[in-house]
Structure formats: structure tokens, C-alpha cells
Design a protein around this motif. Structure first.
Motif, PDB file in Angstrom:
ATOM      1  N   LYS A   1       0.840  -1.152  -0.060  1.00  0.00           N
ATOM      2  CA  LYS A   1       0.026  -0.224  -0.084  1.00  0.00           C
ATOM      3  C   LYS A   1       0.966   1.280  -0.119  1.00  0.00           C
ATOM      4  CE  LYS A   1      -4.386   0.919  -0.053  1.00  0.00           C
ATOM      5  NZ  LYS A   1      -5.137   0.465  -1.183  1.00  0.00           N
ATOM      6  N   ALA A   2       1.944   1.085   0.838  1.00  0.00           N
ATOM      7  CA  ALA A   2       2.956   2.319   0.933  1.00  0.00           C
ATOM      8  C   ALA A   2       3.575   2.740  -0.290  1.00  0.00           C
ATOM      9  CB  ALA A   2       3.847   2.430   2.162  1.00  0.00           C
ATOM     10  N   LEU A   3       3.734   1.679  -1.225  1.00  0.00           N
ATOM     11  CA  LEU A   3       4.375   1.869  -2.442  1.00  0.00           C
ATOM     12  C   LEU A   3       3.461   2.286  -3.536  1.00  0.00           C
ATOM     13  CD1 LEU A   3       6.841  -1.647  -2.271  1.00  0.00           C
ATOM     14  CD2 LEU A   3       7.506   0.975  -2.404  1.00  0.00           C
ATOM     15  N   GLY A   4       2.182   2.257  -3.198  1.00  0.00           N
ATOM     16  CA  GLY A   4       1.160   2.869  -4.272  1.00  0.00           C
ATOM     17  C   GLY A   4       0.573   1.963  -5.277  1.00  0.00           C
ATOM     18  N   ALA A   5       0.378   0.555  -4.845  1.00  0.00           N
ATOM     19  CA  ALA A   5      -0.156  -0.427  -5.618  1.00  0.00           C
ATOM     20  C   ALA A   5      -1.526   0.216  -5.828  1.00  0.00           C
ATOM     21  CB  ALA A   5      -0.016  -1.689  -5.034  1.00  0.00           C
ATOM     22  N   ASP A   6      -2.342  -0.054  -7.061  1.00  0.00           N
ATOM     23  CA  ASP A   6      -3.385   0.283  -7.413  1.00  0.00           C
ATOM     24  C   ASP A   6      -4.398  -0.507  -6.667  1.00  0.00           C
ATOM     25  OD1 ASP A   6      -2.749   2.311  -9.246  1.00  0.00           O
ATOM     26  OD2 ASP A   6      -3.700   1.171 -10.754  1.00  0.00           O
ATOM     27  N   LYS A   7      -4.161  -1.793  -6.493  1.00  0.00           N
ATOM     28  CA  LYS A   7      -5.081  -2.684  -5.585  1.00  0.00           C
ATOM     29  C   LYS A   7      -4.181  -3.575  -4.912  1.00  0.00           C
ATOM     30  CE  LYS A   7      -8.874  -4.191  -7.132  1.00  0.00           C
ATOM     31  NZ  LYS A   7     -10.379  -4.887  -7.774  1.00  0.00           N
ATOM     32  N   VAL A   8      -4.562  -3.860  -3.699  1.00  0.00           N
ATOM     33  CA  VAL A   8      -3.761  -4.993  -2.763  1.00  0.00           C
ATOM     34  C   VAL A   8      -4.757  -6.100  -2.402  1.00  0.00           C
ATOM     35  CG1 VAL A   8      -2.356  -5.242  -0.739  1.00  0.00           C
ATOM     36  CG2 VAL A   8      -2.054  -3.093  -2.011  1.00  0.00           C
ATOM     37  N   ILE A   9      -4.291  -7.266  -2.699  1.00  0.00           N
ATOM     38  CA  ILE A   9      -5.443  -8.225  -2.221  1.00  0.00           C
ATOM     39  C   ILE A   9      -4.544  -9.282  -1.147  1.00  0.00           C
ATOM     40  CG2 ILE A   9      -6.497 -10.258  -3.281  1.00  0.00           C
ATOM     41  CD1 ILE A   9      -7.074  -8.883  -5.636  1.00  0.00           C
ATOM     42  N   ALA A  10      -5.462  -9.423  -0.282  1.00  0.00           N
ATOM     43  CA  ALA A  10      -5.084 -10.389   0.775  1.00  0.00           C
ATOM     44  C   ALA A  10      -5.644 -11.833   0.517  1.00  0.00           C
ATOM     45  CB  ALA A  10      -5.231 -10.147   2.252  1.00  0.00           C
ATOM     46  N   ILE A  11      -4.704 -12.953   0.913  1.00  0.00           N
ATOM     47  CA  ILE A  11      -5.226 -14.254   0.564  1.00  0.00           C
ATOM     48  C   ILE A  11      -4.786 -15.059   1.799  1.00  0.00           C
ATOM     49  CG2 ILE A  11      -4.986 -16.267  -0.862  1.00  0.00           C
ATOM     50  CD1 ILE A  11      -4.163 -14.542  -3.167  1.00  0.00           C
ATOM     51  N   SER A  12      -5.816 -15.550   2.389  1.00  0.00           N
ATOM     52  CA  SER A  12      -5.536 -16.557   3.412  1.00  0.00           C
ATOM     53  C   SER A  12      -6.620 -17.822   3.357  1.00  0.00           C
ATOM     54  CB  SER A  12      -5.893 -15.999   4.722  1.00  0.00           C
ATOM     55  OG  SER A  12      -5.529 -16.315   5.970  1.00  0.00           O
ATOM     56  N   ARG A  13      -6.309 -18.656   4.143  1.00  0.00           N
ATOM     57  CA  ARG A  13      -7.281 -19.947   4.101  1.00  0.00           C
ATOM     58  C   ARG A  13      -8.690 -19.776   4.401  1.00  0.00           C
ATOM     59  NH1 ARG A  13      -3.733 -24.076   7.393  1.00  0.00           N
ATOM     60  NH2 ARG A  13      -3.563 -22.475   8.720  1.00  0.00           N
ATOM     61  N   ASN A  14      -8.927 -18.814   5.570  1.00  0.00           N
ATOM     62  CA  ASN A  14     -10.148 -18.393   5.946  1.00  0.00           C
ATOM     63  C   ASN A  14     -10.327 -17.189   6.243  1.00  0.00           C
ATOM     64  OD1 ASN A  14      -9.589 -18.046   8.880  1.00  0.00           O
ATOM     65  ND2 ASN A  14      -9.049 -20.271   8.872  1.00  0.00           N
ATOM     66  N   SER A  15     -11.357 -16.600   6.548  1.00  0.00           N
ATOM     67  CA  SER A  15     -11.812 -15.160   6.801  1.00  0.00           C
ATOM     68  C   SER A  15     -11.664 -14.880   7.978  1.00  0.00           C
ATOM     69  CB  SER A  15     -13.166 -14.976   6.428  1.00  0.00           C
ATOM     70  OG  SER A  15     -14.142 -15.612   7.180  1.00  0.00           O
ATOM     71  N   SER A  16     -10.749 -15.574   9.194  1.00  0.00           N
ATOM     72  CA  SER A  16     -10.771 -15.139  10.541  1.00  0.00           C
ATOM     73  C   SER A  16      -9.931 -13.770  10.548  1.00  0.00           C
ATOM     74  CB  SER A  16     -10.022 -16.339  11.172  1.00  0.00           C
ATOM     75  OG  SER A  16      -8.907 -16.328  10.845  1.00  0.00           O
ATOM     76  N   LYS A  17      -8.899 -13.481   9.559  1.00  0.00           N
ATOM     77  CA  LYS A  17      -8.183 -12.389   9.552  1.00  0.00           C
ATOM     78  C   LYS A  17      -8.652 -11.234   8.533  1.00  0.00           C
ATOM     79  CE  LYS A  17      -4.281 -14.951  11.100  1.00  0.00           C
ATOM     80  NZ  LYS A  17      -2.595 -15.329  10.713  1.00  0.00           N
ATOM     81  N   LYS A  18      -9.895 -11.438   7.862  1.00  0.00           N
ATOM     82  CA  LYS A  18     -10.183 -10.457   6.857  1.00  0.00           C
ATOM     83  C   LYS A  18     -10.385  -9.095   7.454  1.00  0.00           C
ATOM     84  CE  LYS A  18     -14.326  -9.513   3.733  1.00  0.00           C
ATOM     85  NZ  LYS A  18     -15.323  -9.892   3.186  1.00  0.00           N
ATOM     86  N   ASP A  19     -11.237  -8.732   8.572  1.00  0.00           N
ATOM     87  CA  ASP A  19     -11.173  -7.561   9.142  1.00  0.00           C
ATOM     88  C   ASP A  19      -9.565  -6.818   9.252  1.00  0.00           C
ATOM     89  OD1 ASP A  19     -13.760  -7.700   9.113  1.00  0.00           O
ATOM     90  OD2 ASP A  19     -14.012  -7.978  11.180  1.00  0.00           O
ATOM     91  N   ASP A  20      -8.762  -7.577   9.730  1.00  0.00           N
ATOM     92  CA  ASP A  20      -7.354  -7.082  10.178  1.00  0.00           C
ATOM     93  C   ASP A  20      -6.923  -6.911   8.881  1.00  0.00           C
ATOM     94  OD1 ASP A  20      -7.764  -7.437  12.825  1.00  0.00           O
ATOM     95  OD2 ASP A  20      -6.321  -9.077  12.906  1.00  0.00           O
ATOM     96  N   ALA A  21      -7.019  -7.723   7.795  1.00  0.00           N
ATOM     97  CA  ALA A  21      -6.444  -7.353   6.354  1.00  0.00           C
ATOM     98  C   ALA A  21      -6.890  -6.135   5.815  1.00  0.00           C
ATOM     99  CB  ALA A  21      -6.632  -8.588   5.544  1.00  0.00           C
ATOM    100  N   LEU A  22      -7.992  -5.953   5.916  1.00  0.00           N
ATOM    101  CA  LEU A  22      -8.790  -4.794   5.436  1.00  0.00           C
ATOM    102  C   LEU A  22      -8.190  -3.483   6.158  1.00  0.00           C
ATOM    103  CD1 LEU A  22     -12.298  -5.709   4.702  1.00  0.00           C
ATOM    104  CD2 LEU A  22     -10.420  -5.861   3.151  1.00  0.00           C
ATOM    105  N   LYS A  23      -8.022  -3.479   7.457  1.00  0.00           N
ATOM    106  CA  LYS A  23      -7.378  -2.329   8.195  1.00  0.00           C
ATOM    107  C   LYS A  23      -5.799  -2.228   7.837  1.00  0.00           C
ATOM    108  CE  LYS A  23     -10.439  -2.999  12.201  1.00  0.00           C
ATOM    109  NZ  LYS A  23     -10.429  -3.700  13.637  1.00  0.00           N
TER     110      LYS A  23
END
Length: 360
Positions: free
Chosen positions: A206-228
Motif C-alpha cells: 500500500k505504501a508503495l502505491g499499488a493500485d489494488k492490494v489483495i490479501a489471501i488466506s485460508r479462511n476469513s478469520s483475519k479478513k477484518d485485520d487485512a482490510l485495516k
């Protein structure tokens, strides 16, 4: 600037066998650092991040460890002794040492001469390694650390020590492949694994200015953290049966931080656009999954690896972190709780980096 201050002993938390984490058996002992030369810097350590490499090494997961061993290679502290040949550090400076302690630095070394010191054939890692003179390299779960000044970094005053520590290995390990592969405006980048490395991958992409950053994990337990942390989108591979089809040909770059030999590698490669790149930085103890040649051929996909970061890349990263005010998510524990920290690390508890703080 040299100093004659030598009235201190090097004392660290030492593991003696591959079961030392399971048995919570690291013990505090004196160790003998490399002989001091005028190219070296001694650091009075104040903070040290807990890295997955520490765990792999203590249990001899990547090969037989030199026991007894003091690990830790995200070291922050104060320079207390500086060799006369070191020009960029003075006694009293806040400094850091990452995962590399030495390389040959010869002008005819292809890697060292081109700013790729981490790939030098004579690489000395910060711990569980030997210098050319045969002395053993010990890490930062200790009161002091010693290493050649070329691999010691001045830490910007605006970065708190507890935040700086995790960037010296974890952050550097994801920063290098991001920069090397053009992360920035116009690029869609994914980070696989939302842990110590992965969470810093999201922050730095994000700091490097990518247009879109996508997080990939096995389940959604860290989804809220990833978005933050800066992710624009989240993929939970165990919860969405058609994820590989839905997101096919959507990514320019994938940086994979997971240390699992069971990852769906072929499906990850399916996410890449033509000319896309997959970079593995996690280092599982077992071989990676096999892939078919067609997976690479039909989209001109590249599969690569990346090792920590060069000294110049680390300096650039620290400048970026200071400029963008990038803050890792950390939990601090006193150094004397190192056995607890390692047990909790193995249990997957950090959110997302433990940082050990030395006793005053």
C-alpha cells in the motif's frame, strides 16, 4: 568513531537442542562473539523481533543448528563500540541489525559489487552461521550484538524502536520482492498469508502505491485485520470453492509468505496475468508442491524466490516507513519471557509480530 568501551559481557537466551521450544528450555548464558575488528559495531540491544526463522533454527528444521545457539535477527539498540573503519555510525546512534551479518564485499564478487550482498556465496547470517575466521555468529535474544558495520543501519528517529525491529527481517523480506517486481501505481498485488511477514507485505504494498492490494488466506478469520492493514479485497481459499476461477488472470504480482508445503500452488499461479510473477519468500521445511509446465507456458508466468533484502533496499525501506508512517502490528514482551513468546508464536498467537524488550 571508535571507542574503547569493552567492559561488558555478551549474554543471551540459548537453545541447546531441537526440543528447546517445546520444553521452554532456552536459558540465559554468556557467549563469545566474533573477535572485534575496526570494521565492526557493537550494539547494546533494546528490542528484538521474533521471526519464524528463529523457530525453524532452534528446532533444526532447516538443517542441523550449531548448539547452543542464540537466535534473533530483528535487532534494535544503541551503538556502544564502533570500529575506526565504520563511517556511517557513531557511538550513541540508534541502530539496527537484520538477518545478514556479513558477505565477502570483494570488488570482483558479482553479487556484492551490484548491491545484492544477500546472495553472496560467502553470506554469513546473523545467527547459526560462521564467519570466515571460524567464529560463530549469535543473534539478538541477548544484551549485546556484534556485526560488521556494512550491515548495521541507522534507524530514523521518527520510527519507534519497537516498530523498527520487525522491518529488519520480516519487512525487508517482503519489501525486496515488491520493489524488484515493480509494485506501485498500475499494479495489482496479492500477499498470501496474513502473519508476521504477510501483514507487513500489505502495509508496504500500500505504501508503495499499488493500485489494488489483495490479501489471501485460508479462511476469513483475519479478513477484518487485512482490510485495516490496507487490503482492498480478501480471498479465503477454504471458503470459496471457485476462488481460483473467479480471480483468474487478475494479478500482476503475488508474494507468498506462507511456510507450508501444502499450498495450492497451481491455483495461485492461475491468478496471474500474462507475464505475471509469483515470488516465494516463506521457507517451508518440506518441498513445495509440484506444478505442470503448462501452468507456466501458457501465460509466460514467472516463479521466483527472494531472500531478505540488500543493505541499500533496507535503507530505502526505512526511509519509506518513516515517510509514510508505516506501523507494524506488534505485541511487546519482556526478553525474560522469551520461552513463553516462542511457545505462543508456535501456537499462532502473534497479531502480528512479537517484539522482545530487553531488561534495563
Amino acid at each position: 568513531m571508535a571507542t574503547a568501551a569493552t567492559d561488558y559481557r555478551f549474554v543471551g537466551w540459548m537453545g541447546h537442542d531441537p526440543d528447546c521450544i517445546r520444553n521452554q528450555a532456552l536459558v540465559q548464558e554468556e557467549f563469545k562473539p566474533k573477535p572485534f575488528t575496526e570494521d565492526d559495531v557493537d550494539i547494546k540491544a533494546s528490542h528484538c523481533g521474533v521471526c519464524g526463522s528463529d523457530v525453524h533454527t532452534l528446532r533444526s528444521g532447516w538443517g542441523k543448528t550449531i548448539y547452543p545457539m542464540c537466535v534473533g535477527h530483528e535487532i534494535i539498540g544503541t551503538a556502544v563500540r564502533v570500529g575506526a573503519n565504520v563511517r556511517h555510525v557513531n557511538v550513541g546512534d540508534k541502530v539496527g541489525l537484520g538477518a545478514q551479518a556479513s558477505s565477502c564485499l570483494k570488488p570482483d564478487c558479482e553479487e556484492c559489487a551490484t548491491g545484492q550482498e544477500q546472495y553472496c556465496a560467502e553470506l554469513v547470517t546473523t545467527y547459526d552461521s560462521r564467519y570466515p575466521d571460524g567464529s560463530i555468529a549469535y543473534g539478538g535474544y541477548a544484551n549485546y550484538a556484534r556485526a560488521p558495520g556494512h550491515f548495521i543501519f541507522k534507524i530514523p528517529d521518527s520510527i519507534p524502536s519497537e516498530h523498527a525491529a520487525p522491518f529488519l527481517c520480516g519487512g525487508a523480506t517482503v519489501y525486496s520482492p515488491l520493489v524488484h517486481n515493480g509494485c506501485g501505481p498500475g499494479k495489482t498485488v496479492a500477499i498470501i498469508g496474513i502473519g508476521g511477514l504477510g501483514h507487513m507485505g500489505l502495509l508496504l504494498a500500500k505504501a508503495l502505491g499499488a493500485d489494488k492490494v489483495i490479501a489471501i488466506s485460508r479462511n476469513s478469520s483475519k479478513k477484518d485485520d487485512a482490510l485495516k492493514l490496507g487490503a482492498d479485497e480478501f480471498i479465503a481459499t477454504d471458503e470459496n470453492a471457485d476462488w481460483s476461477t473467479k480471480y483468474a488472470r487478475s494479478l500482476d504480482l503475488i508474494v507468498c509468505t506462507v511456510s507450508s508445503s501444502k499450498m495450492p500452488l497451481g491455483q495461485f499461479l492461475n491468478l496471474l496475468r500474462t507475464n505475471g510473477t509469483f515470488v516465494q519468500v516463506g521457507a517451508p521445511e518440506e518441498p513445495l508442491p509440484s506444478i505442470t509446465a503448462h501452468t507456466l507456458i501458457f501465460k509466460k508466468v514467472k516463479v521466483a524466490g527472494s531472500l531478505i533484502a540488500s543493505p541499500q533496499e533496507i535503507r530505502d525501506m526505512l526511509d519509506l516507513v518513516a515517510e509514510k508512517k508505516v506501523k507494524p502490528w506488534i505485541q511487546m514482551l519482556p526478553m525474560n519471557k522469551v520461552n513463553e513468546a516462542l511457545s505462543r508464536f508456535e501456537a499462532g498467537e502473534p497479531r502480528y509480530r512479537f517484539v522482545l524488550v530487553s531488561e534495563k
